[in-house]
Design a protein around this motif. Structure first.
Motif, PDB file in Angstrom:
ATOM      1  N   ALA A  31       0.832  -1.205   0.000  1.00  0.00           N
ATOM      2  CA  ALA A  31       0.000   0.000   0.000  1.00  0.00           C
ATOM      3  C   ALA A  31       0.869   1.258   0.000  1.00  0.00           C
ATOM      4  N   LEU A  32       1.971   1.224   0.737  1.00  0.00           N
ATOM      5  CA  LEU A  32       2.872   2.373   0.763  1.00  0.00           C
ATOM      6  C   LEU A  32       3.537   2.584  -0.600  1.00  0.00           C
ATOM      7  N   GLU A  34       2.324   1.720  -3.460  1.00  0.00           N
ATOM      8  CA  GLU A  34       1.274   2.177  -4.380  1.00  0.00           C
ATOM      9  C   GLU A  34       0.746   3.552  -4.004  1.00  0.00           C
ATOM     10  N   ASN A  35       1.158   4.060  -2.862  1.00  0.00           N
ATOM     11  CA  ASN A  35       0.683   5.348  -2.345  1.00  0.00           C
ATOM     12  C   ASN A  35      -0.845   5.348  -2.164  1.00  0.00           C
ATOM     13  N   ASN A  36      -1.352   4.229  -1.677  1.00  0.00           N
ATOM     14  CA  ASN A  36      -2.780   4.052  -1.441  1.00  0.00           C
ATOM     15  C   ASN A  36      -3.066   4.345   0.041  1.00  0.00           C
ATOM     16  N   THR A  37      -3.432   5.583   0.313  1.00  0.00           N
ATOM     17  CA  THR A  37      -3.590   6.012   1.709  1.00  0.00           C
ATOM     18  C   THR A  37      -4.734   5.290   2.431  1.00  0.00           C
ATOM     19  N   HIS A  38      -5.787   4.974   1.701  1.00  0.00           N
ATOM     20  CA  HIS A  38      -6.915   4.269   2.318  1.00  0.00           C
ATOM     21  C   HIS A  38      -6.473   2.887   2.805  1.00  0.00           C
ATOM     22  N   ARG A  39      -5.754   2.156   1.954  1.00  0.00           N
ATOM     23  CA  ARG A  39      -5.270   0.833   2.340  1.00  0.00           C
ATOM     24  C   ARG A  39      -4.227   0.921   3.443  1.00  0.00           C
ATOM     25  N   VAL A  40      -3.409   1.953   3.420  1.00  0.00           N
ATOM     26  CA  VAL A  40      -2.414   2.150   4.478  1.00  0.00           C
ATOM     27  C   VAL A  40      -3.126   2.293   5.820  1.00  0.00           C
ATOM     28  N   ASP A  41      -4.165   3.099   5.857  1.00  0.00           N
ATOM     29  CA  ASP A  41      -4.923   3.296   7.097  1.00  0.00           C
ATOM     30  C   ASP A  41      -5.563   1.995   7.570  1.00  0.00           C
ATOM     31  N   GLN A  42      -6.109   1.216   6.625  1.00  0.00           N
ATOM     32  CA  GLN A  42      -6.717  -0.063   6.982  1.00  0.00           C
ATOM     33  C   GLN A  42      -5.676  -1.018   7.568  1.00  0.00           C
ATOM     34  N   LYS A  44      -2.839  -0.259   9.016  1.00  0.00           N
ATOM     35  CA  LYS A  44      -2.394   0.238  10.317  1.00  0.00           C
ATOM     36  C   LYS A  44      -3.395  -0.113  11.406  1.00  0.00           C
TER      37      LYS A  44
END
Length: 60
Positions: A31-32, A34-42, A44
């Protein structure tokens, strides 16, 4: 939290939990990249849940 106390044999749950942590960390890395902030938050949030469960199991 409840899962940790329901588990009759924490020593069997800990290795599975470690695998789940490794998998979630791999997802977080993807996710990082891909710079996918939504997936990063999920990821975390899930990692925080797994961390709490691991701490509870190790305290038993």
């Amino acid at each position: 939290m409840i899962k940790a106390f329901r588990c009759r044999e924490p020593e069997k749950r800990i290795p599975v939990l470690r695998l789940e942590l490794d998998y979630e960390l791999a997802l977080l890395y993807e996710a990082l990249v891909e710079n996918n902030t939504h997936r990063v938050d999920q990821c975390k949030a899930r990692l925080q849940e797994l961390r709490k469960e691991m701490l509870q199991l190790e305290a038993l």
